[in-house]
Design a protein around this motif. Structure first.
Motif, short mmCIF file in Angstrom:
data_model
loop_
_atom_site.label_atom_id
_atom_site.label_comp_id
_atom_site.label_asym_id
_atom_site.label_seq_id
_atom_site.Cartn_x
_atom_site.Cartn_y
_atom_site.Cartn_z
N GLU A 147 44.41 51.13 46.38
CA GLU A 147 44.52 51.94 45.17
C GLU A 147 44.67 53.41 45.54
OE1 GLU A 147 44.69 52.56 41.05
OE2 GLU A 147 44.41 50.61 41.98
N THR A 197 48.96 51.67 42.08
CA THR A 197 47.85 51.42 41.18
C THR A 197 47.84 49.94 40.82
OG1 THR A 197 46.84 51.88 39.03
CG2 THR A 197 49.23 52.14 39.17
N GLN A 198 46.64 49.39 40.76
CA GLN A 198 46.48 47.97 40.41
C GLN A 198 46.89 47.71 38.96
OE1 GLN A 198 45.91 45.67 42.57
NE2 GLN A 198 44.28 46.18 43.98
N LYS A 199 47.01 48.75 38.15
CA LYS A 199 47.28 48.59 36.72
C LYS A 199 48.75 48.33 36.38
CE LYS A 199 43.39 51.55 35.61
NZ LYS A 199 42.97 52.84 35.08
N LYS A 200 49.65 48.64 37.32
CA LYS A 200 51.08 48.46 37.04
C LYS A 200 51.57 47.11 37.57
CE LYS A 200 52.45 53.23 36.64
NZ LYS A 200 53.36 54.26 37.06
N SER A 206 50.32 43.42 42.60
CA SER A 206 49.22 44.22 42.07
C SER A 206 48.25 43.28 41.36
CB SER A 206 49.74 45.27 41.08
OG SER A 206 50.29 44.63 39.95
N SER A 217 46.98 43.50 38.39
CA SER A 217 47.34 43.22 37.00
C SER A 217 48.42 42.12 36.94
CB SER A 217 47.82 44.48 36.28
OG SER A 217 48.96 45.01 36.90
#
Length: 144
Positions: free
Chosen positions: A50, A61-64, A108, A110
């Motif tokens: 991250e 980012t792990q969110k994308k 990722s 997510s």
């Protein structure tokens, strides 16, 4: 004269066949083509990555919905389908894995959550080339 015509026709056929775009492969570079559909094992990034930069100079980012893959070109979209539960998600390839990594793709968190395999760590997947353009928002995740 007849031999010259035959030779010209053969040369034209040879070069025309080399110039054709193959429907069943994606050009990774001029020396190698990549199958549009591939099967293999997927993993997901550890949290320690991250905030680090990917090889495309994007902050990870792990969110994308992104992934690392050594077989598809960078900055293209692919559809990844979990073969255990048939959930799928579209992700952008923005990084590479270490060359000795035996897995097909590293996603990722997510994206792994959308595919439902974070509890397993690894899963068998099918990945399909979608192109350089971002898929429609309605097609980003298909969680059957």
């Amino acid at each position: 004269m007849k031999n010259l015509l035959v030779l010209t026709l053969l040369m034209f056929t040879f070069f025309a066949s080399k110039a054709q775009i193959k429907v069943d492969s994606v050009a990774l570079n001029k020396k190698r083509n990549v199958p549009v559909t591939q099967f293999g094992v997927a993993s997901f990034y550890a949290d320690k990555f991250e905030g680090q930069r990917t090889c495309t100079d994007v902050v990870f980012t792990q969110k994308k919905l992104t992934a690392a893959c050594n077989t598809f070109p960078l900055n293209v979209w692919i559809k990844v389908t979990n073969l255990r539960n048939h959930k799928s998600v579209n992700v952008k390839i923005n990084d590479r894995m270490h060359p000795s990594n035996p897995r097909l793709i590293d996603m990722s968190k997510s994206a792994a959550l959308a595919l439902g395999y974070t509890g397993h760590g690894l899963t068998k997947v099918k990945i399909e080339y979608l192109g350089k353009n971002k898929p429609d928002e309605d097609d980003i995740a298909d969680n059957n």
